[in-house]
Design a protein around this motif. Sequence first.
Motif, PDB file in Angstrom:
ATOM      1  N   GLN A 100       0.873  -1.278  -0.014  1.00  0.00           N
ATOM      2  CA  GLN A 100       0.078   0.053  -0.056  1.00  0.00           C
ATOM      3  C   GLN A 100       0.830   1.289  -0.012  1.00  0.00           C
ATOM      4  O   GLN A 100       0.427   2.402  -0.982  1.00  0.00           O
ATOM      5  CB  GLN A 100      -0.920   0.001   1.153  1.00  0.00           C
ATOM      6  N   GLN A 101       1.867   1.393   0.835  1.00  0.00           N
ATOM      7  CA  GLN A 101       2.630   2.591   0.751  1.00  0.00           C
ATOM      8  C   GLN A 101       3.728   2.681  -0.386  1.00  0.00           C
ATOM      9  O   GLN A 101       3.570   3.727  -0.778  1.00  0.00           O
ATOM     10  CB  GLN A 101       3.788   2.422   2.249  1.00  0.00           C
ATOM     11  N   LEU A 102       3.973   1.593  -0.956  1.00  0.00           N
ATOM     12  CA  LEU A 102       4.784   1.668  -2.151  1.00  0.00           C
ATOM     13  C   LEU A 102       3.885   2.189  -3.332  1.00  0.00           C
ATOM     14  O   LEU A 102       4.265   3.021  -4.181  1.00  0.00           O
ATOM     15  CB  LEU A 102       5.294   0.436  -2.111  1.00  0.00           C
ATOM     16  N   ALA A 103       2.527   1.629  -3.364  1.00  0.00           N
ATOM     17  CA  ALA A 103       1.731   2.116  -4.315  1.00  0.00           C
ATOM     18  C   ALA A 103       1.155   3.561  -4.156  1.00  0.00           C
ATOM     19  O   ALA A 103       1.265   4.225  -5.240  1.00  0.00           O
ATOM     20  CB  ALA A 103       0.253   1.241  -4.323  1.00  0.00           C
ATOM     21  N   LEU A 104       1.204   4.063  -3.122  1.00  0.00           N
ATOM     22  CA  LEU A 104       0.697   5.256  -2.821  1.00  0.00           C
ATOM     23  C   LEU A 104       1.937   6.142  -3.415  1.00  0.00           C
ATOM     24  O   LEU A 104       1.849   7.528  -3.748  1.00  0.00           O
ATOM     25  CB  LEU A 104       0.182   5.427  -1.468  1.00  0.00           C
ATOM     26  N   GLN A 105       3.050   5.802  -2.970  1.00  0.00           N
ATOM     27  CA  GLN A 105       4.144   6.529  -3.608  1.00  0.00           C
ATOM     28  C   GLN A 105       4.213   6.848  -4.971  1.00  0.00           C
ATOM     29  O   GLN A 105       4.183   7.919  -5.537  1.00  0.00           O
ATOM     30  CB  GLN A 105       5.480   5.881  -2.864  1.00  0.00           C
ATOM     31  N   ARG A 106       3.737   5.750  -5.756  1.00  0.00           N
ATOM     32  CA  ARG A 106       3.650   5.844  -7.143  1.00  0.00           C
ATOM     33  C   ARG A 106       2.321   6.622  -7.790  1.00  0.00           C
ATOM     34  O   ARG A 106       2.480   7.222  -8.705  1.00  0.00           O
ATOM     35  CB  ARG A 106       3.853   4.448  -7.768  1.00  0.00           C
ATOM     36  N   PHE A 107       1.412   6.405  -7.063  1.00  0.00           N
ATOM     37  CA  PHE A 107       0.083   6.611  -7.759  1.00  0.00           C
ATOM     38  C   PHE A 107      -0.854   7.363  -6.534  1.00  0.00           C
ATOM     39  O   PHE A 107      -2.126   7.565  -6.585  1.00  0.00           O
ATOM     40  CB  PHE A 107      -0.723   5.631  -8.091  1.00  0.00           C
ATOM     41  N   GLY A 108      -0.340   7.864  -5.474  1.00  0.00           N
ATOM     42  CA  GLY A 108      -0.912   8.493  -4.464  1.00  0.00           C
ATOM     43  C   GLY A 108      -2.015   9.553  -4.956  1.00  0.00           C
ATOM     44  O   GLY A 108      -3.003   9.726  -4.267  1.00  0.00           O
ATOM     45  N   ALA A 109      -1.515  10.362  -5.798  1.00  0.00           N
ATOM     46  CA  ALA A 109      -2.521  11.655  -6.323  1.00  0.00           C
ATOM     47  C   ALA A 109      -3.352  11.042  -7.202  1.00  0.00           C
ATOM     48  O   ALA A 109      -4.374  11.930  -7.660  1.00  0.00           O
ATOM     49  CB  ALA A 109      -1.608  12.597  -7.125  1.00  0.00           C
ATOM     50  N   GLU A 110      -3.604   9.834  -7.341  1.00  0.00           N
ATOM     51  CA  GLU A 110      -4.469   9.179  -8.571  1.00  0.00           C
ATOM     52  C   GLU A 110      -5.329   8.196  -8.046  1.00  0.00           C
ATOM     53  O   GLU A 110      -5.685   7.079  -8.358  1.00  0.00           O
ATOM     54  CB  GLU A 110      -3.723   8.794  -9.739  1.00  0.00           C
TER      55      GLU A 110
END
Length: 623
Positions: free
Chosen positions: A248-258
């Motif tokens: 989840q944290q890694l996904a948010l780093q990459r796509f957090g604004a989307e």
Amino acid sequence: MKYLAVIGIMVAITLIGGGAANRSTLEKSLEKEIRKDLDQLLQQWEGFKSVQQQDPAERAARYQQLKRAYKTVEGFLAILLNTDELAQLNNSVHWVRRDAIYDARYPEAGALQLIERSLGGPVDTIGIQRIDSLLARTVGALEVGIDHWPKDWLFSLLLDQYRQYFLTLSGFDRLDPTEVISDYRAALRSHIRYLEWFGPEMTDAKAWNQALDQLRDLYAALEGTEFDQLDRAALLRDTLQPVWTSLQQLALQRFGAEIPAWTRTLNWKGASPFAENWLNRQEFLSDMPAGVELKDLEGLGELLFYDPILSGNNKRTCASCHKPQKAFSDGRSTSRGFDFSAGLERNAPSLINSVFNRYYKYDNSLASIQEQILSVVYHPQEFRTSMAEILAKLNTSESYRALFADCFSTAGGIDSNQVVTALTAYNGSLVSFGSPLDHYFRDRDTTLNPKAVAGYNLFMGKAMCGSCHFAPLFSGLQPPFFRRQEYHSHGIHLGVKWADLRDGDPGLEAHPPFAALAQDYRYYYKTPSLRNLAATAPYMHNGLFNDIRETLAYLFDPSRPHAANADFPPGALNLSNDEQEAIAAFLESLNDREVLRAYSEDILLPETDGTLAPAQRKAAGVY
């Protein structure tokens, strides 16, 4: 001719595979892989239909292959189909435990479950037709859904991790629980394979792959594990939560604004499903007016909640039936009526975490807390008044007018929408995720009574309680989207040796989801949360049972009468006394003493005119 529809679908998957020319390598690779897996599902479906006239063993073997193929793409189907369509394809086994005459008519009855039930008997043509139709719908939705890549697909995979743990592993969608672990492994293998594609896209690809290594180890370790023996608590605490947090944290780093809008019932900040901020409370309070400070609204709503000015006799309040020391229930079998008589037919439910409900009342007849508030205002045995009378009294108070003006930045008096909005905001603040079980799962340094841990494993496994009372709310609100509110029947109307349990309350029959099937919803009620049970006795919609163990004794009694439309397995669960005690210990671990201490009836009421001064009206009422 009967297979041409599905053959056409398979051709369509190939033909629509081109997509936009400017897609990234990741998007093209994912698109190809998803289409391949959907094609495999269609082929398995075609293969299953081809053996319908063969012996039951061959049909059963083909069905297992079909179900594994379905689990491979279930996370993607969840965004290609809407919530109701997905349920019509795959849903709780409870909808197919009813009398066979009715099963296929229920829109809630998942087609795969209808097929599973028919494996040893006549072919279920309705289930087959439904699957054909839904698979065709899936292919059409796939072409539309491509524009959302890749973030939607990634978050659908993360959500599917929750679905497979909380639903699949509970036996939610399997008549035969011995196949559950194999279903879960099929989904897990698919998650690993797809999440591998995202590794190069991540800021920290090494950490991403380390998390996937843990899932690979889990996949291998689960081989040969039996449904009743799986340690679900250790699986969640020691393996899944750390993996989910990393992914989840890694996904948010990459796509957090989307973050896709359809996933926002979750905060994507809580590290554990048992964290206080895992569910996005604001998303469930989406009707709050823009520009209004929620904390101010909650404070105003709290005053109204405890003020008898809302009732026709200026003596009754919301707290008359929802007392904070009782986890906002009232400790009675059924609540007192307006004239101090027995009055009401049903037990007062706790308001804690009710903000997460999708429907209100035991018969699911109201669609929002706003509707619930208004129903209380006008009910002759509850507030016995009208909004016009309430507003006339509130507007005599200079203090109330000032509070409302400050909250809503308006002048000109208080209106009904403002009153309902303030009460809704306060109701939405009554949230509880501070029980010993919550702390155990989200804090590695916290221990829990081993008997309660054993009870959790039984609840989520062998006893199959978790297939109706879904974690982490332990209510009928279905994860991971939290859009479907389930309702069930325990057959308590049958009586027999359990004294006379019949009360004449028809349940959902009076407000059926599908009018043509009204009589088949008789004695069905909304599935309530099991949190804070220590403070909310007596239990059931009519307050039949006085304590947890008495309730469990009824539910797990193998001689208990089995209603044709009851939501319990027809056979005995064979739970020993020690196992029932463990489940009781688990339920006691859901009591949040922190939240029970956080609220008080000691409220200073605002002044009104002389006839309704605080001295003439008692905070929290006199009931």
